[in-house]
Design an enzyme around this catalytic site. Structure first.
Site, PDB file in Angstrom:
ATOM      1  N   THR A  49      -6.471  10.288  -6.192  1.00 30.79           N
ATOM      2  CA  THR A  49      -6.390  10.208  -4.731  1.00 30.79           C
ATOM      3  C   THR A  49      -6.022  11.571  -4.139  1.00 30.79           C
ATOM      4  OG1 THR A  49      -5.632   7.973  -5.065  1.00 30.79           O
ATOM      5  CG2 THR A  49      -5.418   8.815  -2.845  1.00 30.79           C
ATOM      6  N   GLU A  61       0.828  -1.216   0.000  1.00 27.15           N
ATOM      7  CA  GLU A  61       0.000   0.000   0.000  1.00 27.15           C
ATOM      8  C   GLU A  61       0.856   1.258   0.000  1.00 27.15           C
ATOM      9  OE1 GLU A  61      -2.677  -0.935  -1.104  1.00 27.15           O
ATOM     10  OE2 GLU A  61      -4.186  -0.533   0.439  1.00 27.15           O
TER      11      GLU A  61
HETATM   12  P1  ADP Z   1      -8.365   1.295  -5.211  1.00 23.46           P
HETATM   13  O1  ADP Z   1      -8.704   2.767  -5.236  1.00 23.46           O
HETATM   14  O2  ADP Z   1      -9.281   0.454  -6.014  1.00 23.46           O
HETATM   15  O3  ADP Z   1      -8.212   0.814  -3.836  1.00 23.46           O
HETATM   16  P2  ADP Z   1      -5.678   1.650  -5.323  1.00 23.46           P
HETATM   17  O4  ADP Z   1      -5.682   3.137  -5.394  1.00 23.46           O
HETATM   18  O5  ADP Z   1      -5.520   0.962  -4.030  1.00 23.46           O
HETATM   19  O6  ADP Z   1      -7.014   1.149  -5.972  1.00 23.46           O
HETATM   20  O7  ADP Z   1      -4.477   1.107  -6.195  1.00 23.46           O
HETATM   21  C1  ADP Z   1      -4.248   1.506  -7.469  1.00 23.46           C
HETATM   22  C2  ADP Z   1      -2.794   1.926  -7.694  1.00 23.46           C
HETATM   23  O8  ADP Z   1      -1.844   0.897  -7.359  1.00 23.46           O
HETATM   24  C3  ADP Z   1      -2.589   2.209  -9.166  1.00 23.46           C
HETATM   25  O9  ADP Z   1      -1.711   3.302  -9.281  1.00 23.46           O
HETATM   26  C4  ADP Z   1      -1.928   0.936  -9.687  1.00 23.46           C
HETATM   27  O10 ADP Z   1      -1.141   1.155 -10.848  1.00 23.46           O
HETATM   28  C5  ADP Z   1      -1.049   0.530  -8.513  1.00 23.46           C
HETATM   29  N1  ADP Z   1      -0.762  -0.921  -8.501  1.00 23.46           N
HETATM   30  C6  ADP Z   1       0.444  -1.514  -8.507  1.00 23.46           C
HETATM   31  N2  ADP Z   1       0.337  -2.853  -8.448  1.00 23.46           N
HETATM   32  C7  ADP Z   1      -0.982  -3.144  -8.422  1.00 23.46           C
HETATM   33  C8  ADP Z   1      -1.729  -4.348  -8.350  1.00 23.46           C
HETATM   34  N3  ADP Z   1      -1.157  -5.555  -8.321  1.00 23.46           N
HETATM   35  N4  ADP Z   1      -3.067  -4.252  -8.317  1.00 23.46           N
HETATM   36  C9  ADP Z   1      -3.671  -3.041  -8.355  1.00 23.46           C
HETATM   37  N5  ADP Z   1      -3.033  -1.861  -8.417  1.00 23.46           N
HETATM   38  C10 ADP Z   1      -1.686  -1.903  -8.445  1.00 23.46           C
END
Ligand code: ADP
Length: 306
Positions: free
Chosen positions: A181, A128
């Site tokens: 974000t 994260e």
């Molecule tokens: P959400 O808002 O759905 O929780 P996140 O903001 O947590 O999504 O995550 C998205 C970010 O993390 C993007 O920038 C994406 O490119 C990066 N990322 C890197 N590896 C992964 C992965 N295995 N799965 C999803 N996102 C990833």
């Protein structure tokens, strides 16, 4: 065992009055991953299906979380990871958390479980850190523990496992828009009125009491966010209309999932969850906003072996 296939669930974080602390785990919405031992040391991501994400170990949250775990064992072999992505990154339902939580759970199983769930959350939140700049735990904790979790403290990490209602369902609506974000953070006030803080903490306390006493009415009454939702909801098209339609259709509550744009609702049973889905679909169908909706029960197990 040299190979394992797992389900890595989507999660809802920032549940109304529980901004940055309260999350829960979903059931039918999630990714699949295959993790296998390899005689070559280190971590390699060999396949990603469904989304365009980096294969580079250091740039993918799954790779970073796996490396955080491996620092804590005597490495005799390495691991290969395949990711089958169903959760769209940036949707607000824990896409990165699913990959980070999934991989550390899988490696722990392949190693005969040397680590506790709390330790797995510690490793996963390093993923994260890559995704959003800080090692938040409010999505990875419910993904690993299942059900509802409260992040009591991030340093040292303390997670409180909460009970869930039997038969509780979530309906998620994901409008196909992008919210950065940084925008969803920068829109939040730096200081808040004391009276709002009092109302918010009363709701969080009563919501947790409701989960412990199986009190749907109190749960529903407590699902109000006085601090974040009034600001963030401005970034989501027709949020107020979606929420009022959901509540009219019988939802116990409705709010922004993570930092959006997905909206979550909770329902007492599957039939109400589908009624809510119909009611919220109508809003975006009328306005021509592309969207996906999901109905899923609350997953009390967390990541699971397939
Ligand atoms: P959400 O808002 O759905 O929780 P996140 O903001 O947590 O999504 O995550 C998205 C970010 O993390 C993007 O920038 C994406 O490119 C990066 N990322 C890197 N590896 C992964 C992965 N295995 N799965 C999803 N996102 C990833």
């Amino acid at each position: 065992m040299d190979e394992i296939k797992i389900f890595a669930p989507a999660t809802i974080a920032n549940i109304s009055c529980g901004f940055d602390v309260l999350g829960c785990c979903l059931d039918t919405l999630g990714d699949e991953m295959i993790v296998r031992k390899s005689s070559v040391k280190g971590v390699r991501i060999t396949k990603i299906i469904g989304e365009d994400l980096p294969l580079d170990t250091e740039k993918n949250v799954a790779g970073v979380a796996a490396l955080a775990l491996l620092k804590n064992i005597k490495e005799e072999y390495g691991f290969e990871i395949e990711i089958y992505k169903n959760i769209k990154p940036g949707s607000g339902v824990g896409s990165s958390a699913a990959s980070a939580a999934g991989v550390v759970f899988a490696i722990n199983e392949l190693l005969n479980k040397p680590f506790t769930k709390l330790e797995l959350v510690e490793f996963a939140r390093e993923g994260e850190r890559l995704a959003c700049g800080s090692p938040i735990a409010d999505n990875v904790a419910p993904a690993i523990f299942g059900g509802f979790t409260l992040v009591k403290s991030t340093n040292p990490l303390q997670i409180v496992e909460l009970p869930s209602f039997k038969g509780l369902y979530a309906t998620i609506i994901h409008p196909q828009i992008e919210i950065k974000t940084e925008d969803s953070r920068s829109i939040l006030p730096r200081k808040i009125d004391l009276s709002l803080a009092v109302k918010q903490s009363a709701n969080l306390g009563s919501l947790i009491h409701a989960l412990h006493t199986n009190d749907y009415f109190l749960f529903s009454e407590s699902l109000t966010d006085y601090i974040v939702e009034p600001h963030r909801s401005k970034l989501i098209p027709d949020f107020d209309k979606v929420k009022s339609n959901a509540l009219k259709a019988g939802a116990l509550g409705c709010g922004i999932s993570g930092s959006g744009p997905s909206i979550f609702t909770f329902s007492k049973n599957i039939q109400t969850a589908y009624n809510v889905q119909g009611a919220i679909n109508k809003v975006y169908e009328k306005n021509g906003i592309a969207h996906h909706t999901y109905v899923t029960k609350i997953n009390i197990e967390g990541v699971k072996v397939l």
